[in-house]
Design an enzyme around this catalytic site. Structure first.
Site, PDB file in Angstrom:
ATOM      1  N   ILE A 201       1.018  -1.273   0.177  1.00 11.79           N
ATOM      2  CA  ILE A 201       0.141   0.210  -0.097  1.00 11.79           C
ATOM      3  C   ILE A 201       0.747   1.201   0.095  1.00 11.79           C
ATOM      4  O   ILE A 201       1.572   1.375   1.000  1.00 11.79           O
ATOM      5  CB  ILE A 201      -0.905   0.117   1.264  1.00 11.79           C
ATOM      6  CG1 ILE A 201      -1.818  -1.135   1.136  1.00 11.79           C
ATOM      7  CG2 ILE A 201      -1.915   1.185   1.031  1.00 11.79           C
ATOM      8  CD1 ILE A 201      -2.620  -1.427  -0.235  1.00 11.79           C
TER       9      ILE A 201
ATOM     10  N   ASN B  69       0.251   4.590  -0.504  1.00 11.29           N
ATOM     11  CA  ASN B  69      -0.284   5.864   0.353  1.00 11.29           C
ATOM     12  C   ASN B  69      -1.517   5.557   1.339  1.00 11.29           C
ATOM     13  O   ASN B  69      -2.572   5.514   0.476  1.00 11.29           O
ATOM     14  CB  ASN B  69      -0.577   6.926  -0.529  1.00 11.29           C
ATOM     15  CG  ASN B  69      -0.563   8.280   0.095  1.00 11.29           C
ATOM     16  OD1 ASN B  69       0.404   8.681   1.112  1.00 11.29           O
ATOM     17  ND2 ASN B  69      -1.364   9.026  -0.171  1.00 11.29           N
TER      18      ASN B  69
ATOM     19  N   LYS C 212      -0.783  -3.700  -6.063  1.00  8.53           N
ATOM     20  CA  LYS C 212      -1.923  -4.044  -6.961  1.00  8.53           C
ATOM     21  C   LYS C 212      -3.075  -3.064  -6.755  1.00  8.53           C
ATOM     22  O   LYS C 212      -3.484  -2.677  -5.660  1.00  8.53           O
ATOM     23  CB  LYS C 212      -2.401  -5.529  -6.311  1.00  8.53           C
ATOM     24  CG  LYS C 212      -1.219  -6.447  -6.499  1.00  8.53           C
ATOM     25  CD  LYS C 212      -1.609  -8.157  -6.246  1.00  8.53           C
ATOM     26  CE  LYS C 212      -1.931  -8.398  -4.690  1.00  8.53           C
ATOM     27  NZ  LYS C 212      -2.110  -9.681  -4.586  1.00  8.53           N
ATOM     28  N   GLY C 213      -3.482  -2.938  -7.988  1.00 12.81           N
ATOM     29  CA  GLY C 213      -4.622  -1.936  -8.160  1.00 12.81           C
ATOM     30  C   GLY C 213      -5.934  -2.121  -7.161  1.00 12.81           C
ATOM     31  O   GLY C 213      -6.128  -3.363  -7.062  1.00 12.81           O
TER      32      GLY C 213
ATOM     33  N   GLY D 273      -8.581   0.200  -6.910  1.00 10.13           N
ATOM     34  CA  GLY D 273      -9.824   1.137  -7.362  1.00 10.13           C
ATOM     35  C   GLY D 273     -11.145   0.271  -7.480  1.00 10.13           C
ATOM     36  O   GLY D 273     -12.156   0.579  -7.106  1.00 10.13           O
ATOM     37  N   GLU D 274     -11.156  -1.236  -8.089  1.00 13.41           N
ATOM     38  CA  GLU D 274     -12.360  -1.701  -8.480  1.00 13.41           C
ATOM     39  C   GLU D 274     -12.597  -2.381  -7.448  1.00 13.41           C
ATOM     40  O   GLU D 274     -13.880  -2.884  -7.100  1.00 13.41           O
ATOM     41  CB  GLU D 274     -12.098  -2.498  -9.795  1.00 13.41           C
ATOM     42  CG  GLU D 274     -11.405  -1.869 -11.003  1.00 13.41           C
ATOM     43  CD  GLU D 274     -12.615  -0.890 -11.891  1.00 13.41           C
ATOM     44  OE1 GLU D 274     -13.556  -0.980 -11.621  1.00 13.41           O
ATOM     45  OE2 GLU D 274     -11.838  -0.525 -12.974  1.00 13.41           O
TER      46      GLU D 274
END
Lengths: 700, 326
Positions: free
Chosen positions: A591, A593, A663-664, A666-667
């Protein structure tokens, strides 16, 4: 990496102050001398043709400069030789859905444009329409052959099995900021201010529409008040605005209204999903069959991976999936947060809960029993998978062990209390992206890349990544984004921005630092940049760097994972539902931020609550027209509906995805939430609601 | 929207003169009127602003509580006199709309807000209330939010207010000024049922102005409750709401007032159920019996049949809260 000018929570949004003070400018807030305003008239039938457009009264109305329709629109280069996509504005007299933009009225004030638009009278020749997915399931067309592992429909011979059907309605993105296009033509050059998740892509779309070279089209999308997947295409309303501005030869602003946000910028397709699932008596999965039917427009196809997650989430030897689409007389759906996965995992994770109940097994124990160590669909190891840690840490934080397996076991003052959980996953993708890093003698670093920031805090993330490599305070870093003139950046979708754009910033900054060290003949972690520039009499040094996924992609499967734990209270007499608590445990790699990462997950959970309890686009099929196209009637969760949301990050580096190890996320935040709520409602009441949203009337 | 004139007459008399002309509309908080104008549902030639008139007071009189027509919903809901003497009104107000809307909305404007029936707002749809004779879009359409009492073949819309449900239960009186002087009518007779003229929501004449309401003193303060069942916790209209006010003496109900929202074209007072409660002990049985009486004669449509079950359940629940059983 060293922490610079930030604490463990990370850095706050670099544009936060500008946003909360209203100083930042959205697409509809650019003003130019001679600016004029457009209002779009939309169709009021679902299918047919326009036989006449009476615009006399509108043309005579005060301040009106032009009324544009297919009758008088200028020739559009991109429409020539049959290249005009059906549904494009002013292309012809065809009506393909209710709420289609057909006439643009331009006037010298917004009020006058809107009033004149209300005076347009269109005569239609109506044809019968189909807008009801339920009535068109039989006509749905198979999309591909589906997925098969092992034996098809193996669940049928399992000792314990369920066969269930789930329904999800239309979800509208309902971004706070309405879509807007402010465009300024200068001869055959155009400057466009709009909402775009993929600025370079939109530039290409505009180039094609008007047959222009790249240098003639400049797109700005500096700030976005929410998009959630709806901000990628050059929608018909935007084409109309660009054509109108060219025709009138004045700067033109077109903002669509809330009602038009329901028909002009996409939505999440409704779906009907059938799941068959079977296990051995001791809870080992034997087979899963997952068939989904969604909808698309008659004039354009939109597909999404509703059944994708089913293929790999659990260790199950036999899986088969199928996906069909019904073509309806509605506008085309589009990507909507967690596209496909959000819909599909609701069904999959509800079914997992139903089967656990049939097995008399704890839903968490059932999932752990069928934990997949590798990706069995791709036959690849995961580059990292800390889903087990999500289960463990989330359950401990939530107090899952206090759950009672029998529904209706806990009651407090007339309210039934229930616990539910769900698993989720979302692909951790990455695309090529380019960034420029420039360090000047005043000690400031400028990062430039043509990415957007639709809300996650992209500039903040890039500032954080740059600061950790260059080792200067974040105050000395400026990130410039939101312009097509900047180096090409990947689109802001699919949870890819930090991974893609962030990698290019990481690489550009790393090379820039190396360049400084080379000049100075040093190998410092924190070179004296200003002194080196002065010593070499240089005003600045810069690096432009394209970063590509590094090729490990073929050897690993990369996904973010999450587990949601939900406590609901359901009032026995009235069916009112309150979400009491949510614990979201997330494996998003490293992570980068935490403060903005947490906001991403909270945002996803909030929408998941809305999906579970209230969101539903309702169409009166007699007219093929929405009957709740306002924020008063289409309910999204309010503060009062959202409890404390605790977010747990496992926070372990993925060795493959990108140099930062992230790893993203947002979704993934929304994926599974609705199932966790529905499962908790079942645990509270014993009522299994299989058609979202779960409103009080379904529980009494 | 259509261009319109805006005037701000100095006195109440000037206002009464101004509104007597066709095409004029009064504007106070504007929380509903501006929406209606934006959507083209109403298109006045002239708006008469009354916000400056001295009609904001909340005062105790010898017989009750007087509230000016321009008192803001938020102010009334937080007023100490209201909370002390008529807490039901405060509860009903706080259940309505959102804090932002309550900060703008006035008591008089709240009474005059139009239905939120979607067919009323969409100019492309039939609606007898907006366009008499065009038909009712809701009758065979999406009627989940619609009436189960007092509807007509012309219209099945409901009145959207929470405040009005509370005021109907409290036997409030509406004070109306006309050019010939003032008149007072019971709150329960202010709004009308749709009948053959759904375009008329109430009995206020074109040239009249609501100047205030009065709530007679009562013994309900200790035992009243407003329960609103809705699809989300804030900023949602009632599926069903119930205002319950009880006067209890030593476990026996001396007097009961009940009104329902979300079920009819007007706040729906439940006189028969009230009668059934008088003299009964405070008990879930008494409440259930009253709730069953209350639902007599209800008629549902395709999407709102759940109200036949939800309404009595909500009545019982509201009575349990009012009586202190919960």
């Amino acid at each position: 990496m060293k922490e610079v000018a930030s604490n463990q929570e990370g850095i706050k949004r670099v544009d936060g102050h500008l946003k909360v003070t209203g100083a930042i400018r959205y697409s509809a807030e650019y003003h130019f001398s001679g600016l004029v305003y457009g209002a779009l008239v939309s169709s009021t039938i679902a299918k047919g043709t326009m036989t006449a457009i009476d615009s006399k009264a509108a043309e005579r109305a005060p301040g009106v400069l032009a009324v544009i329709s297919h009758i008088n629109a200028p020739e559009v280069p991109g429409y020539k030789d049959g290249k005009g996509q059906p549904g494009s504005p002013f292309l012809n007299n065809q009506i393909l859905y209710n709420g289609q933009p057909v006439v643009l009225v331009i006037a010298n004030t917004l009020e006058r444009a809107k009033y004149a638009a209300s005076l347009i009278k269109i005569t239609y020749k109506e044809e019968p329409h189909q807008t009801n997915l339920d009535n068109n399931l039989q006509n749905a067309v198979k999309m591909g052959e589906g997925y098969l592992r092992g034996e098809a429909d193996a669940y049928q011979s399992a000792p314990v099995k369920i066969e269930v059907e789930y329904r999800t309605p239309i979800h509208v993105h309902n971004a706070m900021e309405p879509f807007a296009v402010t465009s300024v033509w200068d001869g055959d050059k155009v400057t466009v201010y709009t909402k775009s998740q993929y600025i370079k892509g939109m530039q290409q779309d505009i180039m094609r529409l008007f047959n222009l070279p790249e240098q003639n089209v400049q797109v700005y999308s500096k700030v976005i008040g929410g998009a959630f997947g709806s901000g990628s295409p050059l929608w018909p309303y935007a084409k109309a605005a660009l054509i109108g501005a060219k025709m009138i030869g004045k700067p033109l602003k077109v903002v669509i209204d809330r009602e038009q946000m329901f028909t002009m910028v996409g939505y999440r397709s409704p779906a009907v999903q059938k799941i068959g699932m079977g296990a051995s008596a001791d809870g080992k999965l034997i087979g899963i069959t997952h068939d989904a039917t969604g909808e698309t427009a008659t004039y354009q196809r939109f597909t999404e991976g509703i059944t994708d997650t089913t293929c790999f989430l659990y260790d199950c030897p036999n899986i088969n999936t199928g996906y069909k689409l019904a073509k309806l007389d509605l506008s085309v759906p589009t990507y909507t947060r967690g596209p496909g996965e959000t819909t599909g995992v609701y069904a999959l994770e509800s079914a997992m809960d139903e089967l656990a109940h049939a097995l008399h097994m704890d839903p968490l124990a059932f999932r752990l029993k069928n934990y997949a160590e590798t990706n069995l669909q791709q036959n690849l190891p995961y580059s990292s998978k800390y889903l087990r840690e999500c289960y463990e840490q989330g359950a401990a934080q939530f107090g899952w062990d206090k759950r009672k397996p029998e529904p209706r076991s806990i009651e407090k003052d007339g309210w039934l209390v229930g616990y539910g959980l769900s698993t989720g996953a979302y692909w951790a993708g990455r695309a090529p992206s380019t960034a420029k890093a420039k360090l000047s003698t005043d000690g400031t670093l400028l990062i430039q890349t043509a990415t957007s920031d639709m809300g996650p805090g992209t500039a903040t993330m890039m500032t954080k990544i740059a600061s950790e490599i260059i080792n200067i305070p974040v105050e000395n870093i400026r990130v410039e984004l939101g312009s097509s003139a900047l180096p090409h950046a990947a689109g802001e979708y699919g949870s890819m921005t930090t991974s893609s754009v962030g990698s290019s910033v990481y690489d550009a900054c790393t090379e820039l630092k190396t360049k400084f060290n080379q000049l100075a003949g040093s190998n410092a972690d924190n070179p004296d940049y200003v002194k080196i520039l002065q010593d070499h009499k240089l005003p600045y040094l810069e690096i432009t760097k394209q970063s590509n996924p590094d090729g490990h992609g073929g050897k690993y499967s990369s996904y973010a994972f999450n587990v949601n734990f939900v406590e609901v209270h359901v009032h026995q007499a009235t069916g009112m539902i309150k979400i009491a608590r949510v614990v979201a445990a997330v494996d998003g790699g490293k992570i980068l931020n935490p403060i903005t990462a947490r906001s991403q997950i909270i945002g996803g959970v909030v929408w998941g609550i809305g999906m579970a309890l209230m969101e539903e686009g309702v169409i009166d099929h007699r007219y093929g027209r929405y009957v709740n196209s306002s924020l008063g009637d289409y309910h999204i969760a309010t503060n009062a509906d959202v409890p404390q949301i605790e977010v747990i990050f496992i926070d372990k580096k993925d060795p493959v995805t990108n140099p930062m190890g992230s790893k993203g996320i947002g979704e993934v935040g929304i994926v599974g939430v609705a199932a966790a709520v529905a499962n908790a409602v079942f645990n509270a009441t014993g009522v299994r609601v299989r058609d979202l949203p779960i409103t009080p009337d379904k529980l009494i | 929207m259509k261009q319109f004139q805006y005037v701000r007459p100095l006195t109440q008399q000037n206002v009464l003169d101004a509104i007597n002309k066709p095409g004029t509309k009064i504007i106070a908080g504007g929380t509903n009127l501006v929406d209606l104008m934006k959507r083209g549902v109403t298109a006045p030639d002239k708006l008469v602003d009354i916000n400056h008139l001295p009609l904001k007071g909340i005062t105790a009189t010898k017989t009750g509580l007087h509230i000016g027509a321009l008192a803001l919903n938020s102010v009334v809901s937080e007023n100490n006199l209201v909370i002390e003497k008529q807490p039901l009104l405060s509860m009903a107000l706080k259940a309505g709309a959102s804090p932002q809307l309550r900060n703008m909305a006035t008591v008089g404007g709240n009474m005059l807000q139009r239905t939120r029936c979607t067919y009323f707002y969409d100019l492309t749809m039939p609606c007898n209330k907006r366009n008499p004779g065009s038909g009712c879009g809701a009758m065979e359409g999406y009627n989940r939010m619609h009436a189960i009492f007092g509807a007509s073949p012309q219209c099945i819309a409901v009145h959207p207010s929470d405040m009005c449900v509370g005021l109907a239960a409290l036997d409030a009186v509406v004070i109306i000024a006309g050019r010939k002087g003032e008149r007072r009518i019971p709150f329960t007779e202010f709004h009308r049922l749709p009948g053959d003229h759904p375009e008329m929501d109430n009995h206020l004449a074109k040239d009249e102005l609501i100047v205030g309401i009065e709530i007679p003193d009562n013994n309900f303060a200790k035992n009243s409750y407003y329960l609103k069942v809705r699809d989300r916790q804030s900023y949602a209209f009632a599926l069903v709401s119930v205002a319950a006010a009880l006067d209890i003496d030593n476990g026996t109900i001396r007097k009961a007032h009940l009104a329902m929202g979300g079920v009819a074209h007007k706040p729906w007072r439940l006189f028969d159920a009230e009668k059934a409660l008088v003299g009964k002990p405070v008990s879930v049985d008494s409440f259930n019996q009253a709730a069953q009486i209350a639902i007599t004669g209800a008629k549902a449509y395709e999407y709102n049949a759940f109200k036949l079950k939800l309404a009595p359940a909500t009545i019982t629940e509201a009575l349990k809260h009012a009586s202190g059983l919960v």
